[in-house]
Scaffold this motif. Sequence first.
Motif, PDB file in Angstrom:
ATOM      1  N   ALA A  10       2.574 -19.299   8.114  1.00  0.00           N
ATOM      2  CA  ALA A  10       2.761 -18.935   9.525  1.00  0.00           C
ATOM      3  C   ALA A  10       3.558 -17.642   9.655  1.00  0.00           C
ATOM      4  O   ALA A  10       3.212 -16.763  10.467  1.00  0.00           O
ATOM      5  CB  ALA A  10       3.463 -20.068  10.259  1.00  0.00           C
ATOM      6  N   ALA A  11       4.612 -17.498   8.857  1.00  0.00           N
ATOM      7  CA  ALA A  11       5.433 -16.294   8.921  1.00  0.00           C
ATOM      8  C   ALA A  11       4.638 -15.067   8.487  1.00  0.00           C
ATOM      9  O   ALA A  11       4.744 -13.987   9.090  1.00  0.00           O
ATOM     10  CB  ALA A  11       6.671 -16.460   8.047  1.00  0.00           C
ATOM     11  N   THR A  12       3.815 -15.225   7.460  1.00  0.00           N
ATOM     12  CA  THR A  12       2.993 -14.116   6.977  1.00  0.00           C
ATOM     13  C   THR A  12       1.941 -13.729   8.003  1.00  0.00           C
ATOM     14  O   THR A  12       1.698 -12.542   8.254  1.00  0.00           O
ATOM     15  CB  THR A  12       2.324 -14.492   5.643  1.00  0.00           C
ATOM     16  N   GLN A  13       1.321 -14.724   8.616  1.00  0.00           N
ATOM     17  CA  GLN A  13       0.317 -14.454   9.635  1.00  0.00           C
ATOM     18  C   GLN A  13       0.936 -13.709  10.818  1.00  0.00           C
ATOM     19  O   GLN A  13       0.340 -12.777  11.363  1.00  0.00           O
ATOM     20  CB  GLN A  13      -0.317 -15.768  10.109  1.00  0.00           C
ATOM     21  N   ASP A  14       2.145 -14.078  11.192  1.00  0.00           N
ATOM     22  CA  ASP A  14       2.833 -13.404  12.297  1.00  0.00           C
ATOM     23  C   ASP A  14       3.134 -11.948  11.944  1.00  0.00           C
ATOM     24  O   ASP A  14       2.969 -11.050  12.781  1.00  0.00           O
ATOM     25  CB  ASP A  14       4.137 -14.138  12.633  1.00  0.00           C
ATOM     26  N   LEU A  15       3.596 -11.707  10.708  1.00  0.00           N
ATOM     27  CA  LEU A  15       3.871 -10.341  10.263  1.00  0.00           C
ATOM     28  C   LEU A  15       2.614  -9.485  10.320  1.00  0.00           C
ATOM     29  O   LEU A  15       2.632  -8.345  10.819  1.00  0.00           O
ATOM     30  CB  LEU A  15       4.435 -10.366   8.840  1.00  0.00           C
ATOM     31  N   LEU A  16       1.515 -10.022   9.813  1.00  0.00           N
ATOM     32  CA  LEU A  16       0.260  -9.286   9.814  1.00  0.00           C
ATOM     33  C   LEU A  16      -0.242  -9.032  11.229  1.00  0.00           C
ATOM     34  O   LEU A  16      -0.674  -7.923  11.559  1.00  0.00           O
ATOM     35  CB  LEU A  16      -0.797 -10.062   9.023  1.00  0.00           C
ATOM     36  N   ARG A  17      -0.173 -10.033  12.079  1.00  0.00           N
ATOM     37  CA  ARG A  17      -0.665  -9.876  13.450  1.00  0.00           C
ATOM     38  C   ARG A  17       0.123  -8.790  14.199  1.00  0.00           C
ATOM     39  O   ARG A  17      -0.444  -7.966  14.905  1.00  0.00           O
ATOM     40  CB  ARG A  17      -0.582 -11.212  14.198  1.00  0.00           C
ATOM     41  N   ARG A  18       1.429  -8.811  14.015  1.00  0.00           N
ATOM     42  CA  ARG A  18       2.264  -7.814  14.687  1.00  0.00           C
ATOM     43  C   ARG A  18       1.935  -6.403  14.200  1.00  0.00           C
ATOM     44  O   ARG A  18       1.844  -5.453  14.984  1.00  0.00           O
ATOM     45  CB  ARG A  18       3.736  -8.132  14.453  1.00  0.00           C
ATOM     46  N   ALA A  19       1.740  -6.266  12.887  1.00  0.00           N
ATOM     47  CA  ALA A  19       1.425  -4.952  12.324  1.00  0.00           C
ATOM     48  C   ALA A  19       0.061  -4.455  12.787  1.00  0.00           C
ATOM     49  O   ALA A  19      -0.099  -3.279  13.143  1.00  0.00           O
ATOM     50  CB  ALA A  19       1.471  -5.016  10.802  1.00  0.00           C
ATOM     51  N   HIS A  43      -8.714 -13.437   4.011  1.00  0.00           N
ATOM     52  CA  HIS A  43      -8.921 -14.523   4.965  1.00  0.00           C
ATOM     53  C   HIS A  43      -7.932 -14.422   6.123  1.00  0.00           C
ATOM     54  O   HIS A  43      -8.300 -14.595   7.297  1.00  0.00           O
ATOM     55  CB  HIS A  43      -8.764 -15.866   4.251  1.00  0.00           C
ATOM     56  N   MET A  44      -6.675 -14.100   5.825  1.00  0.00           N
ATOM     57  CA  MET A  44      -5.671 -13.979   6.877  1.00  0.00           C
ATOM     58  C   MET A  44      -6.001 -12.818   7.816  1.00  0.00           C
ATOM     59  O   MET A  44      -5.854 -12.921   9.038  1.00  0.00           O
ATOM     60  CB  MET A  44      -4.282 -13.786   6.267  1.00  0.00           C
ATOM     61  N   ILE A  45      -6.468 -11.708   7.234  1.00  0.00           N
ATOM     62  CA  ILE A  45      -6.875 -10.559   8.046  1.00  0.00           C
ATOM     63  C   ILE A  45      -8.058 -10.921   8.929  1.00  0.00           C
ATOM     64  O   ILE A  45      -8.110 -10.564  10.117  1.00  0.00           O
ATOM     65  CB  ILE A  45      -7.233  -9.370   7.130  1.00  0.00           C
ATOM     66  N   ALA A  46      -9.032 -11.622   8.366  1.00  0.00           N
ATOM     67  CA  ALA A  46     -10.233 -11.993   9.125  1.00  0.00           C
ATOM     68  C   ALA A  46      -9.894 -12.864  10.321  1.00  0.00           C
ATOM     69  O   ALA A  46     -10.586 -12.820  11.353  1.00  0.00           O
ATOM     70  CB  ALA A  46     -11.228 -12.703   8.208  1.00  0.00           C
ATOM     71  N   ALA A 145       9.253  -6.541   2.151  1.00  0.00           N
ATOM     72  CA  ALA A 145       8.087  -6.892   2.964  1.00  0.00           C
ATOM     73  C   ALA A 145       7.465  -5.645   3.585  1.00  0.00           C
ATOM     74  O   ALA A 145       6.244  -5.534   3.707  1.00  0.00           O
ATOM     75  CB  ALA A 145       8.491  -7.884   4.051  1.00  0.00           C
ATOM     76  N   ILE A 146       8.320  -4.692   3.958  1.00  0.00           N
ATOM     77  CA  ILE A 146       7.853  -3.424   4.525  1.00  0.00           C
ATOM     78  C   ILE A 146       8.641  -2.317   3.847  1.00  0.00           C
ATOM     79  O   ILE A 146       9.876  -2.349   3.828  1.00  0.00           O
ATOM     80  CB  ILE A 146       8.065  -3.374   6.049  1.00  0.00           C
ATOM     81  N   GLU A 147       7.952  -1.359   3.286  1.00  0.00           N
ATOM     82  CA  GLU A 147       8.621  -0.273   2.577  1.00  0.00           C
ATOM     83  C   GLU A 147       7.842   1.024   2.735  1.00  0.00           C
ATOM     84  O   GLU A 147       6.719   1.028   3.253  1.00  0.00           O
ATOM     85  CB  GLU A 147       8.780  -0.629   1.099  1.00  0.00           C
ATOM     86  N   THR A 148       8.432   2.105   2.296  1.00  0.00           N
ATOM     87  CA  THR A 148       7.757   3.396   2.321  1.00  0.00           C
ATOM     88  C   THR A 148       7.123   3.634   0.960  1.00  0.00           C
ATOM     89  O   THR A 148       7.807   3.565  -0.073  1.00  0.00           O
ATOM     90  CB  THR A 148       8.733   4.538   2.647  1.00  0.00           C
ATOM     91  N   GLY A 149       5.820   3.905   0.952  1.00  0.00           N
ATOM     92  CA  GLY A 149       5.106   4.113  -0.294  1.00  0.00           C
ATOM     93  C   GLY A 149       5.328   5.499  -0.850  1.00  0.00           C
ATOM     94  O   GLY A 149       5.933   6.361  -0.215  1.00  0.00           O
ATOM     95  N   PRO A 150       4.818   5.756  -2.059  1.00  0.00           N
ATOM     96  CA  PRO A 150       5.023   7.048  -2.717  1.00  0.00           C
ATOM     97  C   PRO A 150       4.376   8.220  -1.989  1.00  0.00           C
ATOM     98  O   PRO A 150       4.760   9.359  -2.205  1.00  0.00           O
ATOM     99  CB  PRO A 150       4.389   6.840  -4.099  1.00  0.00           C
ATOM    100  N   ASP A 151       3.410   7.922  -1.114  1.00  0.00           N
ATOM    101  CA  ASP A 151       2.765   8.991  -0.355  1.00  0.00           C
ATOM    102  C   ASP A 151       3.381   9.164   1.033  1.00  0.00           C
ATOM    103  O   ASP A 151       2.887   9.949   1.839  1.00  0.00           O
ATOM    104  CB  ASP A 151       1.260   8.726  -0.216  1.00  0.00           C
ATOM    105  N   GLY A 152       4.461   8.429   1.309  1.00  0.00           N
ATOM    106  CA  GLY A 152       5.133   8.547   2.597  1.00  0.00           C
ATOM    107  C   GLY A 152       4.635   7.595   3.654  1.00  0.00           C
ATOM    108  O   GLY A 152       5.261   7.468   4.720  1.00  0.00           O
ATOM    109  N   ARG A 153       3.539   6.898   3.388  1.00  0.00           N
ATOM    110  CA  ARG A 153       3.033   5.926   4.354  1.00  0.00           C
ATOM    111  C   ARG A 153       3.800   4.604   4.242  1.00  0.00           C
ATOM    112  O   ARG A 153       4.369   4.294   3.208  1.00  0.00           O
ATOM    113  CB  ARG A 153       1.541   5.657   4.121  1.00  0.00           C
ATOM    114  N   THR A 154       3.771   3.844   5.307  1.00  0.00           N
ATOM    115  CA  THR A 154       4.367   2.516   5.286  1.00  0.00           C
ATOM    116  C   THR A 154       3.451   1.571   4.515  1.00  0.00           C
ATOM    117  O   THR A 154       2.237   1.574   4.710  1.00  0.00           O
ATOM    118  CB  THR A 154       4.565   1.985   6.713  1.00  0.00           C
ATOM    119  N   VAL A 155       4.033   0.772   3.624  1.00  0.00           N
ATOM    120  CA  VAL A 155       3.286  -0.232   2.869  1.00  0.00           C
ATOM    121  C   VAL A 155       3.828  -1.604   3.233  1.00  0.00           C
ATOM    122  O   VAL A 155       5.039  -1.838   3.181  1.00  0.00           O
ATOM    123  CB  VAL A 155       3.407  -0.022   1.346  1.00  0.00           C
ATOM    124  N   LEU A 156       2.943  -2.501   3.624  1.00  0.00           N
ATOM    125  CA  LEU A 156       3.325  -3.882   3.898  1.00  0.00           C
ATOM    126  C   LEU A 156       2.959  -4.741   2.702  1.00  0.00           C
ATOM    127  O   LEU A 156       1.843  -4.638   2.175  1.00  0.00           O
ATOM    128  CB  LEU A 156       2.605  -4.415   5.141  1.00  0.00           C
TER     129      LEU A 156
END
Length: 229
Positions: A10-19, A43-46, A145-156
Motif C-alpha cells: 500500500a505504501a509503495t502504491q501510494d508513492l508511485l501514484r503520487r509521483a 503490475h503496480m504501474i498498470a 526511496a527518492i534520490e538524484t541520479g548520475p544524470d541529474g534526474r530524479t530516480v525513484l
Amino acid sequence: MLDTSTAIEAATQDLLRRAIETDYKGRIALVSSFGTESAVLLHMIARIDRRLPVIFLDTGKLFPDTIAYRNALITRLHLSDVRSIRPDPAHLASFDPDGTLFARDPDFCCALRKTMPLDAALEGFDAWISGRKRNQTETRADIAAIETGPDGRTVLNPLGDWSREDIETYFDTHHLPRHPLESDGFASIGCFTCTRRIKPGEDARAGRWSGSGKTECGIFLSRPAEVPA
C-alpha cells in the motif's frame, strides 16, 4: 491491522501514484529489464496508468526468453507505451563490430548497449522509476526511496526496502507469471553473454558478470567525462 506485506504494498502504491499523477505528471517513466522481479513494478504501474512510458533496453544480446516474457507481460498488463531502446548502430559498428566487446571490456560494452541508449531515451523526462532494492548488493544497501541520479534526474526506488519474501508474496497474491528462465536457475537476468545460473547458496546476483568483479551495468554510476561521438 494490515500485515507487513500488505502495508508495504500500500505504501509503495501510494508513492508511485503520487509521483505519476501529481509530482512528475507527464514527466516520468519506468525503466524495466523485464527480469525475474520486474512484473511487480509493472503490475503496480498498470494499476495506476497503463499509458505510462516503460523503457526497455534491448541490448541486442538478451535471452530470447526475456523478449518473450516482455511481450507476454505487455499483453497481460495491457501496457500501451513500452519503448524498446536499442544501441546506436554507428557506435556498435565503430566499437563492437564483431560483438565481442563484452569479453574485452564489459564496462564499455554496458555503456554502449545500456547507459548511452538510456540517457538518450530519457530526454524529456525529469524522473524515472527503478526496481533496485537495498538487499540486492552492497552497492545498493543505502539507496533512498527518492534520490538524484548520475544524470541529474530524479530516480525513484519504490521497492528499495522490499524483501525477497515481499516480492514472492506479491507474485503469489496477484498471480503474476514468472520469467521462464527463473525455474532454470537464473535468479538475476541480463545479457546472455554475461549471465549464468547461480549455484546453491549463492547470492541472487552472483550470476551477473561472474568472476569479473563487476556488479553494476553502469546506469546508476557517474557518467564518464567523454563518450564516443
